[in-house]
Write an enzyme that holds these catalytic residues in place. Structure first.
Site, short mmCIF file in Angstrom:
data_model
loop_
_atom_site.label_atom_id
_atom_site.label_comp_id
_atom_site.label_asym_id
_atom_site.label_seq_id
_atom_site.Cartn_x
_atom_site.Cartn_y
_atom_site.Cartn_z
N LYS A 1 0.83 -1.21 0.00
CA LYS A 1 0.00 0.00 0.00
C LYS A 1 0.87 1.26 0.00
O LYS A 1 0.62 2.18 -0.77
CB LYS A 1 -0.92 0.02 1.23
N ARG B 1 -9.73 0.85 9.03
CA ARG B 1 -9.26 -0.51 9.26
C ARG B 1 -10.29 -1.34 10.00
O ARG B 1 -10.04 -2.52 10.27
CB ARG B 1 -8.00 -0.47 10.09
N ARG C 1 11.62 -5.91 5.08
CA ARG C 1 11.46 -4.49 4.76
C ARG C 1 12.44 -3.62 5.56
O ARG C 1 12.68 -3.86 6.74
CB ARG C 1 10.03 -4.06 5.07
N ARG D 1 11.36 -1.42 10.98
CA ARG D 1 10.31 -0.94 11.86
C ARG D 1 10.13 -1.89 13.03
O ARG D 1 10.25 -3.10 12.87
CB ARG D 1 8.99 -0.86 11.07
N ARG E 1 -0.14 -8.93 13.14
CA ARG E 1 -0.76 -7.90 12.31
C ARG E 1 -1.60 -8.54 11.21
O ARG E 1 -2.66 -8.02 10.85
CB ARG E 1 0.31 -7.00 11.69
P1 AMP Z 1 0.60 0.94 8.94
O1 AMP Z 1 1.80 1.79 8.74
O2 AMP Z 1 -0.60 1.40 8.16
O3 AMP Z 1 0.89 -0.53 8.75
O4 AMP Z 1 0.19 1.10 10.48
C1 AMP Z 1 1.04 0.71 11.53
C2 AMP Z 1 0.26 0.50 12.82
O5 AMP Z 1 -0.39 1.72 13.19
C3 AMP Z 1 -0.84 -0.54 12.74
O6 AMP Z 1 -0.37 -1.86 12.93
C4 AMP Z 1 -1.75 -0.07 13.88
O7 AMP Z 1 -1.21 -0.43 15.15
C5 AMP Z 1 -1.66 1.44 13.77
N1 AMP Z 1 -2.71 1.97 12.86
C6 AMP Z 1 -2.52 2.63 11.68
N2 AMP Z 1 -3.70 2.94 11.11
C7 AMP Z 1 -4.66 2.46 11.94
C8 AMP Z 1 -6.08 2.45 11.91
N3 AMP Z 1 -6.78 2.97 10.87
N4 AMP Z 1 -6.73 1.86 12.94
C9 AMP Z 1 -6.08 1.33 13.99
N5 AMP Z 1 -4.74 1.29 14.08
C10 AMP Z 1 -4.02 1.85 13.08
#
Ligand code: AMP
Length: 215
Positions: free
Chosen positions: A14, A89, A128, A161, A172
């Site tokens: 994404k 999400r 990554r 990360r 996740r």
């Molecule tokens: P990402 O970079 O989109 O993979 O987000 C990393 C982490 O941030 C996720 O694993 C969640 O812990 C948190 N996070 C990001 N966006 C959301 C969301 N829309 N709802 C809940 N947690 C989020």
């Protein structure tokens, strides 16, 4: 004008595709994950609250996420459209987003769902590496930087990360299945879902996305 969402499991690409989409369509890239990481880096209260969930691979509570996402959507640069990456999400978040858009006389054009097999997701995420300075994303095998540990674009340091470790990644993906996958049906019912095969060549995936979004 384009209002769109990128759905898909962690590791589907994404973030990588988002960079290409916002460049082509000239819309802001809104990543709730990036907003949380920025807050963690700056040591804010929001960052402190979000970090414990993120490190476990869990979702940050809905209320907190909805507030930061809708605050961001109110900014002027979103008037001509936006790309949401990693939000919504959960079904609750999607409903809140619908309410927000309706209240502002807006509608989503397309929801892009990028799908990739679990084994491939694990390989991608655990390999990554991300640039500390500019956020560019690499993979130790598939997209290696020219010089190990150094960003090709800005010379910044590459790091893994905290939530890209094997254990957290497994969690996740499970969290995605349980809480986010229902959104695929949610948007299918709404009639604006485009399903994209996210495996293989990045440019081919991007071409499929452009087809779905329209030139
Ligand atoms: P990402 O970079 O989109 O993979 O987000 C990393 C982490 O941030 C996720 O694993 C969640 O812990 C948190 N996070 C990001 N966006 C959301 C969301 N829309 N709802 C809940 N947690 C989020």
């Amino acid at each position: 004008m384009l209002r769109t969402i990128l759905l898909g499991p962690p590791g589907a690409g994404k973030g990588t595709q988002a960079v290409k989409i916002v460049e082509k369509y000239g819309i802001p890239h809104i990543s709730t994950g990036d907003i949380f990481r920025e807050n963690i880096k700056n040591g804010t209260e929001l960052g402190k609250k979000a970090q414990e969930y993120m490190n476990r691979g869990e979702l940050v509570p809905d209320e907190l996420v909805v507030e930061i996402a809708t605050d961001r959507l109110l900014k002027d640069d979103c008037k001509e459209g936006f790309l949401l990456d990693g939000f919504p999400r959960t079904v609750f978040q999607a409903e809140k987003l619908d309410e927000f858009l309706q209240a502002h006389g807006q509608k989503l054009d397309v929801v892009i769902d990028i799908e990739v097999e679990k084994q491939e997701l694990l390989t991608r995420l655990t390999g990554r590496r991300v640039c500390r300075k500019c956020g560019a994303s690499y993979h130790i095998v598939n997209i290696p930087p020219k010089k190990e540990g150094i960003c090709d674009i800005c010379g910044g340091e590459l790091f893994q990360r905290d939530d890209d470790t094997v254990e957290t990644v497994e969690n996740r993906i499970e969290v995605y299945k349980a809480q986010t996958m229902p959104l695929v049906d949610y948007y299918k019912k709404a009639g604006n879902l485009a399903e994209i095969d996210g495996s293989g060549d990045l440019d081919r995936v991007f071409a499929d996305i452009v087809k779905a979004l329209g030139e």
